[in-house]
Design an enzyme around this catalytic site. Structure first.
Site, PDB file in Angstrom:
ATOM      1  N   ARG A  22       0.834  -1.236   0.000  1.00 20.96           N
ATOM      2  CA  ARG A  22       0.000   0.000   0.000  1.00 20.96           C
ATOM      3  C   ARG A  22       0.858   1.273   0.000  1.00 20.96           C
ATOM      4  NH1 ARG A  22      -3.642  -3.285  -1.709  1.00 20.96           N
ATOM      5  NH2 ARG A  22      -4.458  -4.681  -0.179  1.00 20.96           N
ATOM      6  N   ASN A  46      -1.588  -3.256  -6.988  1.00 19.94           N
ATOM      7  CA  ASN A  46      -2.958  -2.760  -6.740  1.00 19.94           C
ATOM      8  C   ASN A  46      -2.983  -1.971  -5.428  1.00 19.94           C
ATOM      9  OD1 ASN A  46      -2.590  -4.938  -5.018  1.00 19.94           O
ATOM     10  ND2 ASN A  46      -4.744  -5.529  -5.056  1.00 19.94           N
ATOM     11  N   LYS A 108       1.003  -7.901 -13.370  1.00 19.68           N
ATOM     12  CA  LYS A 108      -0.055  -8.613 -12.645  1.00 19.68           C
ATOM     13  C   LYS A 108      -1.399  -8.371 -13.313  1.00 19.68           C
ATOM     14  CE  LYS A 108      -2.082 -10.753  -9.232  1.00 19.68           C
ATOM     15  NZ  LYS A 108      -2.128 -10.401  -7.833  1.00 19.68           N
ATOM     16  N   HIS A 148      -3.905 -13.437 -11.103  1.00 17.28           N
ATOM     17  CA  HIS A 148      -4.914 -13.750 -10.090  1.00 17.28           C
ATOM     18  C   HIS A 148      -5.893 -14.689 -10.798  1.00 17.28           C
ATOM     19  CE1 HIS A 148      -7.493 -12.727  -6.518  1.00 17.28           C
ATOM     20  NE2 HIS A 148      -8.295 -13.440  -7.287  1.00 17.28           N
ATOM     21  N   HIS A 183      -1.410 -17.442  -5.494  1.00 13.94           N
ATOM     22  CA  HIS A 183      -2.168 -17.869  -4.308  1.00 13.94           C
ATOM     23  C   HIS A 183      -3.248 -18.907  -4.641  1.00 13.94           C
ATOM     24  CE1 HIS A 183      -4.534 -14.595  -5.963  1.00 13.94           C
ATOM     25  NE2 HIS A 183      -3.826 -13.661  -5.399  1.00 13.94           N
ATOM     26  N   ASP A 257       0.986 -13.146  -0.010  1.00 17.02           N
ATOM     27  CA  ASP A 257      -0.215 -12.342  -0.276  1.00 17.02           C
ATOM     28  C   ASP A 257      -0.588 -11.520   0.955  1.00 17.02           C
ATOM     29  OD1 ASP A 257      -2.107 -11.274  -1.969  1.00 17.02           O
ATOM     30  OD2 ASP A 257      -3.622 -12.779  -1.511  1.00 17.02           O
ATOM     31  N   HIS A 261      -4.984  -4.183   5.614  1.00 14.68           N
ATOM     32  CA  HIS A 261      -6.206  -3.354   5.542  1.00 14.68           C
ATOM     33  C   HIS A 261      -6.470  -2.862   6.956  1.00 14.68           C
ATOM     34  CE1 HIS A 261      -7.549  -4.481   1.464  1.00 14.68           C
ATOM     35  NE2 HIS A 261      -7.009  -5.647   1.723  1.00 14.68           N
TER      36      HIS A 261
HETATM   37  O1  DOR Z   1      -7.453 -11.116  -0.300  1.00 19.71           O
HETATM   38  C1  DOR Z   1      -6.840 -10.498  -1.149  1.00 19.71           C
HETATM   39  N1  DOR Z   1      -6.363  -9.257  -0.887  1.00 19.71           N
HETATM   40  N2  DOR Z   1      -6.664 -11.036  -2.355  1.00 19.71           N
HETATM   41  C2  DOR Z   1      -6.148 -10.333  -3.369  1.00 19.71           C
HETATM   42  O2  DOR Z   1      -6.079 -10.859  -4.450  1.00 19.71           O
HETATM   43  C3  DOR Z   1      -5.762  -8.927  -3.180  1.00 19.71           C
HETATM   44  C4  DOR Z   1      -5.465  -8.629  -1.775  1.00 19.71           C
HETATM   45  C5  DOR Z   1      -5.388  -7.139  -1.508  1.00 19.71           C
HETATM   46  O3  DOR Z   1      -4.887  -6.435  -2.381  1.00 19.71           O
HETATM   47  O4  DOR Z   1      -5.800  -6.707  -0.457  1.00 19.71           O
HETATM   48 ZN    ZN Z   2      -2.231 -10.444  -3.749  1.00 16.83          ZN
END
Ligand code: DOR
Ligand code: ZN
Length: 363
Positions: A22, A46, A108, A148, A183, A257, A261
């Site tokens: 992030r 992402n 990706k 993915h 994953h 992975d 958050h």
């Molecule tokens: O659970 C997930 N979180 N799967 C993903 O593919 C992306 C990831 C995220 O970016 O938070």
């Molecule tokens: Zn991921």
């Protein structure tokens, strides 16, 4: 290279071949927990719905930001971020070449809308029919296509299975392209990778998918911190992942992975997908291999197979993990901030702990 004793193991500095950092203060926490155990990491693009990593310019900005944080910890030489960009409609072969010049290792692909920050991802039809020039340029530059592997138009538990024909088509269209199916969570995906004979297909396996089934997400109380994409599946799927890892097949390597958050965005009426495993990944993996009586398989899984598939030199530093119980903190936060992170395995014990890291990078 690994030195395995009864209560202590020293391995080559490991690589996390799939992680999320992030932009905001989550980057501070994620990088801190990552560099203290890992030598390199494949950093996912992402980052944010409004600020994804799409071009070499974005890569340079993001890498600088990562180094700013590493600098704060006096850890600039301890960790090498291996950068990626996200496949979007505007990705062209020029973008690929510029990205390669900027050191990007993988592109990706996020299926449209299937997971966190995938709003501008690609449709399955476009993935197969468009981007011919992009994939050719990637092949020329030895870049990896990181997939993915979920088909967004199907029922959530079947999405990985329905992605398999898409993957097969991709392989038929671009036989020389190196592909990592990220994953993986199902028995069928394990079999697909095992049976592949091209030498150009590998898969990452996370920590949490070795521990969880769907029961740990919704089988009893709702457990938002175990909620991720792809969803953890059935016990037999988890068993297949465990067997794949323990088999020592070099097509399977570690990608955490780990995805930070904030607590309030996970414990929410519309909770985010992602498991923040960076603080526990290496100790808990060690404990996993120990319990499987397969400690000798840890080093290849985390320090060798991924680098080899990506064509990277192996790391030269080491990390030592010792037997010794500790309790995972319930939260990580800056004092007083409500923007807290709940780690995987929060409040639970782990019987191994990282004690020393010698941060000599490869070269
Ligand atoms: O659970 C997930 N979180 N799967 C993903 O593919 C992306 C990831 C995220 O970016 O938070
Ligand atoms: Zn991921």
């Amino acid at each position: 290279m690994a030195i395995i004793e009864k209560d202590r193991i020293t391995i080559r500095s490991p690589d996390d071949m799939h992680l999320h950092l992030r932009w905001d203060e989550r980057l501070y926490h994620a990088i801190q927990h990552t560099f203290s155990h890992w030598g390199r990491g494949i950093i996912m693009p992402n980052t944010d719905e409004n600020r994804p990593i799409l071009t070499s310019k974005d890569v340079k900005e993001y890498r600088n930001e990562i180094f700013n944080f590493l600098h704060q910890f006096l850890a600039t030489h301890a960790f090498e971020p291996l950068m990626t960009i996200k496949l979007v409609k505007t990705t062209t072969f020029e973008v690929v070449h510029a990205a390669a010049e900027a050191g990007v290792k993988a592109i990706k692909s996020y299926p449209l809308g299937v997971t966190t920050n995938s709003e501008n991802g690609v449709s399955m039809n476009d993935l197969v029919t468009e981007f011919g020039g992009v994939f050719k340029a990637m092949e020329e530059r030895g870049m990896v296509l990181s997939l993915h592997g979920e088909h967004p138009e199907y029922f959530c538990l079947d999405r990985e299975d329905y992605f398999i024909p898409v993957l097969r088509q991709m392989q038929a269209n671009h036989p020389g392209l190196k592909i990592v199916l990220e994953h993986i969570t199902t028995k069928n995906a394990v079999q697909l990778v095992q049976q592949d004979t091209t030498g150009n297909l590998a898969a990452t396996i996370t920590l949490h998918h070795l521990f969880l089934t769907l029961d740990d997400v919704i089988g009893g109380s709702l457990m938002p911190h175990n909620f991720c994409k792809p969803l953890a599946k059935r016990p037999e799927d988890r068993d297949a992942l465990i067997s794949a890892v323990i088999s020592g097949n070099p097509k399977f390597f570690f990608g955490s992975d780990s995805a930070p958050h904030f607590q309030h965005t996970k414990e929410s009426a519309c909770g985010c997908a992602g498991v923040f495993s960076a603080p526990v990944a290496l100790p808990l993996l060690t404990s996993f291999f120990d319990e499987q009586d397969a400690l000798e398989k840890l080093e290849p899984f985390v320090s060798q197979f991924g680098a080899q598939f990506y064509g990277l030199p192996l790391n030269r530093g080491t990390v030592t993990i010792e037997r010794g119980s500790w309790t995972v903190p319930l939260l990580y936060s800056d004092s007083g901030s409500l923007r807290q992170l709940v780690p995987f395995w929060a409040g639970r014990e782990i019987s191994w702990n990282v004690v020393v890291r010698h941060c000599q990078l490869y070269e």
